[in-house]
Enzyme design. Structure first.
Site, PDB file in Angstrom:
ATOM      1  N   LYS A  52      57.354  74.885  17.816  1.00  0.00           N
ATOM      2  CA  LYS A  52      56.774  74.822  16.472  1.00  0.00           C
ATOM      3  C   LYS A  52      55.532  75.701  16.457  1.00  0.00           C
ATOM      4  CE  LYS A  52      55.278  71.334  13.048  1.00  0.00           C
ATOM      5  NZ  LYS A  52      55.135  69.880  12.812  1.00  0.00           N
ATOM      6  N   SER A  55      57.527  68.158   8.791  1.00  0.00           N
ATOM      7  CA  SER A  55      57.063  69.526   8.798  1.00  0.00           C
ATOM      8  C   SER A  55      57.711  70.396   9.888  1.00  0.00           C
ATOM      9  CB  SER A  55      55.540  69.565   8.995  1.00  0.00           C
ATOM     10  OG  SER A  55      55.190  69.006  10.237  1.00  0.00           O
ATOM     11  N   SER A  78      57.137  63.964  11.137  1.00  0.00           N
ATOM     12  CA  SER A  78      57.451  65.392  11.109  1.00  0.00           C
ATOM     13  C   SER A  78      58.431  65.872  12.173  1.00  0.00           C
ATOM     14  CB  SER A  78      56.169  66.219  11.210  1.00  0.00           C
ATOM     15  OG  SER A  78      55.523  66.239   9.959  1.00  0.00           O
TER      16      SER A  78
END
Lengths: 94, 483, 484
Positions: free
Chosen positions: C75, C150, C174
């Site tokens: 990420k 996210s 997330s």
């Protein structure tokens, strides 16, 4: 609770955010919606409840007072938008 | 100052804690390094970097707290104090808000022989900000440069009660606080290097009024003298405003050393709202009684105890004992001398007199000078055994102070040995007496000055090296032998 | 089967058997990225040359230990030294960290090969990855749907076969929510289990890094590597990490499972509810004891989260001031205007909203009513879990109330989009481990089941997840992407 434009301006000023007039209106409305939702917390009594400040049952985490090499200043300054004489350069303060 | 008003002063003192590394990272704290050579992602506030607390910081904070007679609560924690400033890398300062490491202590100060107790509200650990370098003045510089070497250096902020009532009291408090921190070994307290910084909260109210007047915070007080001057200036400003009925604002002001006045630092910005909240990256601190006891046991002798000892063990007057315990270096110098030389009062006299004068003259601390306790003791012995006179000793001391040579070396090199040999002195005395028949007459007619004239002439001729007692003795003999 | 379709443990077997090389695996993965990235758009940065170099280096060593030669994606809020780390924000569009996160360092030391940095909602604020300043990522199961967020890029890339595993971060769901929407396995460990060093903070007291993978075994194996004490994160506890993979025995016999009635109520889609109930039946069949329980303060977790998370974020994002890194408003004449100009340009709307919300919750006069009260509610939520865990080993619930929603569908309606996290946020508030695993499909979209464990008992969570996975085949069904 409903936020006024003035309150939005105050908060934006504290947070160093520049908002246009339209944004102020938009954010006032949106933040009020979220704060109304947050107000649902008033439905429960939290009297006498200890605030949860740290989730873990740990305490006293230390390191020893021993020097380690700092980062090369060329590296620490590499991302700087503006630097001069190995220092960060910023526009006038007052 | 007008007798109708009372000045109320509280001090916020930031002392840099004496650690090798910063409070939350392992960067060096050494003073005077090249800009940004002592930084890392943690103290430069890079995203994803995390703080880890330096244990020594807590130890020193507890030690300072004990020296200031504070309570050390069982639990304390760190908080974030939020504000934007270019020298504050995170956009917040990690400090302690509602649970500080030390609270409710006091300091006793001496004001013209009267003891006064000043309350210490609290002391808390926090990180220092970086340094902003301006071109000239902050108000006019077109840009500023940021050096983060100082960012993250451990500070102890010590907040006093508003207990002081004059600039002199404030100065006495700061001097005493400095002395306590020096003795406790928690800070170098060098005001010039910024390792001891002081902000003063000053307000003025009519005598007898309960409520405090409008308070102003004065920053940039870099010396004891600046503290006194700034308070006096500010108090006067407040009194004049009260007299004129002009409005005073609660604000932060800065001391302008050049113009010897305080200036407003207020910009168009509104009041601060620091939005303190618990620092989530640091677990709370629990300080056990055992930990506190350990620190207490390791606490060095503090100035009050030392003063008592000097009076009791060496019979020194209170005044001397107080002066000799101003800094740990002074006390240490005395202690080392007195181990080798029995006459404590003589040591004290030399330290408070000639030595102190030289230090003041050269703006040095006792540790900076070349004079060692050993050399001072050797010099005192040379006076005692008549090798040098007391007068010559002053010259020798100054030389030792400047060069670091031993008294013997100096005496030898400069030929300062006292002339205590009658065979050398007698012909000289006879010559001088013989050359001044008029003064001899004066002597005979009982004029006291005549004797002094001859001693002066002889000393001049021997470059001050003649043994004064012997000169007197011989001179008297020679004069009395003249019919 | 192509190499990119395989799990980590399958690739490890091929490498160990000398059947393939790391370079071949990395090439296969890069080819897959080339083939489907136009549709999925999960990568912000692809480190093609660097990945091939490392793969060749690993191959040159001759033997494959640990994760040697296995590609990974991270990420884009996980700092990688020398590799751009943007947090999907204009603010950090050109930021190259001079330091490495602990999690990526551990994987790198194990020989894993970084193939790229994955898209996300800006600064991890969002539930759809539409808040990326650069582009939206799409759900590989239906390109008109969001992948969740996210960590949407991390989930979509694994689901699309662009990467065998990835790391994400989870502050309110997330990892688990996008894992559920994309039909992959996503684990958020106990707060304090995995180091946060080098992971750009959103809400420090809630953030944890975790793993997204194709199956439970891979997930447990990667977690084993990234978990454990790190002296660089004061909150990363010094506690032994059990052998998660060794604990995967397929058995849940006698395990006590609670399902909280509050997680199956209003707002939870009926087919989602039914699929999770069927999964619970499966557990019963496998010998577990399954009972209903109650977490009475559940509904207060989300409103409390939207005070606490933003409050911490308002401070965490204050370092973006244009002085030391990131973008800067060069037109400003003084420092105050430079700060606000920089932040105005650098942050997107959702980030600004949360900063303002948090600033307000901490501001003078509102601190007690909002921030402090939310901390008290957080205590009540944590206490609810403690009580249930006195009687049960794990808690099972849906991961999300619905399946993935359409791109643009929830834009503008804040509360609707915040509701995506209603079933995952309480777990962060209590600091507990939670995994999302696929438990079926509805309308062609995957449904996620959440397994919540006791603090630092990831082992039991993995064990339960593995038993279900071994007795079902949802994890073997892959999305069909049209290949150019």
């Amino acid at each position: 609770m409903a936020l006024t434009i003035k309150e939005v301006e105050h908060v934006a000023q504290l947070a160093r955010l520049k908002l246009t007039e339209e944004e102020k209106v938009k954010f006032a409305q949106q933040l009020s919606t979220v704060l109304d939702y947050a107000d649902t917390l008033n439905a429960i009594s939290t009297e006498g409840v200890e605030p949860l400040i740290h989730i873990l049952p740990i305490r006293n985490v230390f390191r020893e007072d021993q020097r380690k090499p700092s980062m090369e200043r060329e590296e620490i300054l590499a991302n700087a938008p503006l630097a001069e004489g190995f220092q960060y350069k910023v526009p006038k303060i007052m | 100052m007008s007798p109708d008003y009372e000045i109320v002063i509280g001090l916020e003192v930031h002392a840099e804690l004496k650690t090798q590394t910063k409070i939350f990272c392992s960067c060096s704290t050494a003073f005077g390094a090249e800009p940004n050579t002592q930084t890392c992602p943690i103290c430069a506030g890079f995203p994803g970097a995390l703080p880890v607390l330096n244990r020594q910081v807590v130890d020193l904070a507890i030690r300072a707290g004990l020296a200031l007679h504070c309570e050390i609560p069982a639990m304390c924690k760190f908080d974030r104090k939020n504000y934007f400033y270019p020298d504050l890398p995170h956009g917040y300062q990690v400090s302690q808000f509602d649970f500080p490491v030390c609270k409710q202590g006091y300091l006793d100060i001496d004001i013209e022989g009267q003891k006064k107790r000043v309350g210490v509200t609290r002391a808390h650990m926090e990180e220092d900000a970086g340094k902003l370098v301006h071109q000239g003045d902050i108000t006019t510089t077109p840009f500023s440069l940021v050096d983060l070497n100082r960012s993250g250096v451990a500070l102890l902020e010590i907040v006093s009660e508003p207990d002081m009532r004059s600039a002199q009291e404030a100065r006495a408090y700061l001097e005493k606080l400095r002395s306590m921190l020096l003795f406790a070994g928690v800070s170098d307290c060098k005001m010039q290097e910024g390792s001891l910084r002081c902000d003063a909260n000053v307000s003025v109210r009519p005598f007898g009024q309960q409520e405090f007047g409008t308070r102003c915070e004065i920053k940039n007080l870099n010396s004891f003298r600046a503290l006194e001057r700034a308070i006096e200036y500010e108090a006067k400003r407040h009194m004049e405003a009260l007299e004129d009925g002009t409005e005073l604002f609660q604000e932060t002001r800065t001391w302008d050393e050049e113009k010897q006045m305080t200036r407003s630092m207020r910009s168009k910005e509104e009041a601060h709202d620091y939005r303190y909240f618990p620092e989530p990256d640091l677990p709370p601190l629990f300080i056990s009684r055992e930990w506190v006891d350990e620190v207490r046991a390791a606490l060095p002798e503090m100035p009050e105890q030392a003063q008592q000892r000097l009076m009791e063990v060496y019979g020194l007057p209170e005044y001397d004992a107080a002066l000799l315990t101003l800094t740990p270096e002074t006390l240490d110098f005395f202690d080392r001398c007195v181990q080798e030389y029995p006459d404590a009062k003589t040591i004290a006299n030399w330290m408070m007199g000639e030595f102190s004068r030289l230090l003041n003259q050269t703006n040095q601390e006792i540790g900076d000078s070349h004079l060692t306790p050993d050399h001072l003791v050797q010099m005192l012995r040379l006076v005692d055994d008549g090798t040098i006179s007391g007068k010559i000793a002053k010259t020798v001391l100054e030389d030792m102070f400047n060069s670091g040579q031993s008294p013997q070396e100096i005496i030898k090199a400069k030929g300062l040995v006292q002339i205590s040999d009658a065979d050398t002195l007698l012909p000289l005395i006879e010559d001088i007496v013989g050359a001044n028949p008029k003064v001899v007459e004066d002597y005979k007619s009982g004029k006291g000055k005549a004797m002094g004239f001859f001693v002066g002439q002889i000393m001049k001729a021997t470059k001050g090296q003649a043994n004064p007692a012997l000169v007197n003795e011989l001179l008297k003999k020679v004069l009395d032998s003249i019919q | 089967m192509e190499l990119y379709e395989l799990t980590v443990h399958e690739l490890q077997e091929l490498l160990a058997g000398g059947i393939t090389s790391s370079a071949e695996i990395v090439k296969s993965v890069l080819a897959r990225i080339d083939a489907v990235e136009d549709q999925v758009k999960s990568f912000i940065t692809v480190t093609r040359e660097q990945a091939l170099d490392k793969a060749r280096q690993v191959d040159a060593q001759g033997s494959y230990q640990g994760l040697a030669g296995i590609p990974m994606g991270l990420k884009d809020n996980i700092c990688t030294r020398g590799v751009k780390t943007t947090c999907a924000s204009r603010m950090l569009a050109d930021f190259i960290p001079p330091y490495e996160s602990t999690v990526s360092r551990r994987l790198d030391q194990q020989g894993s090969v970084l193939v790229g940095k994955l898209n996300m909602d800006e600064f991890a604020m969002g539930s759809s990855t539409e808040n990326s300043a650069f582009f939206a990522t799409r759900n590989p199961w239906d390109l008109t749907k969001v992948p969740g967020g996210s960590s949407g890029g991390s989930a979509a890339a694994v689901a699309a076969g662009q990467i065998p595993f990835s790391l994400g971060s989870d502050t309110g769901g997330s990892i688990r929510q996008p894992a559920a929407y994309c039909g992959v396995v996503g684990m958020k460990p106990t707060y304090g289990r995995v180091s946060r060093w080098g992971v750009v903070a959103y809400a420090s007291s809630l953030d944890q890094v975790g793993v997204l993978s194709k199956d439970v075994r891979d997930n447990a194996m990667i977690m084993q590597i990234i978990a454990g004490h790190d002296p660089l994160d004061s909150n990363c506890v010094d506690l032994a990490v059990p052998d998660y993979v060794a604990g995967l025995d397929g058995s849940v016999r006698g395990m006590r499972i609670a399902y909280p009635r509050e997680y199956f109520g209003v707002g939870v889609n009926e087919s989602v509810r039914d699929l999770v109930m069927q999964a619970l039946k499966k557990y019963q069949e496998l010998g577990a004891i399954v009972e209903e329980a109650s977490l009475p303060h559940s509904e207060y977790a989300l409103p409390a989260y939207y005070l606490l998370g933003p409050a911490e974020a308002s401070a965490n994002l204050a370092c973006f001031d244009g002085v030391r890194f990131g973008c800067r408003d060069n037109t400003a004449e003084n420092v105050v205007d430079m700060f606000s100009g920089t932040r105005d340009h650098g942050f997107g709307d959702e980030v600004k909203r949360r900063i303002m919300l948090g600033t307000f919750a901490l501001s003078s006069g509102y601190y007690d009513a909002y921030y402090l009260n939310a901390l008290k509610v957080r205590r009540l939520i944590a206490n609810d879990f403690t009580k249930v865990f006195n009687d049960y080993d794990i808690i099972i619930a849906p991961t999300t109330p619905t399946t993935a929603f359409g791109l643009g569908e929830q834009r503008g309606d804040l509360l609707t989009i915040y509701m995506n996290d209603v079933l995952t946020v309480p777990v962060n508030m209590a600091g507990l481990p939670g995994i999302s695993i696929p438990c079926g499909f509805t309308g062609g979209l995957p449904v996620g089941m959440q397994i919540i464990g006791k603090a630092f008992d990831e082992a039991t969570v993995y064990k339960a997840a593995y038993a279900f996975e071994q007795n079902t085949d949802f994890h073997t069904i892959k999305p069909q992407l049209g290949v150019r």
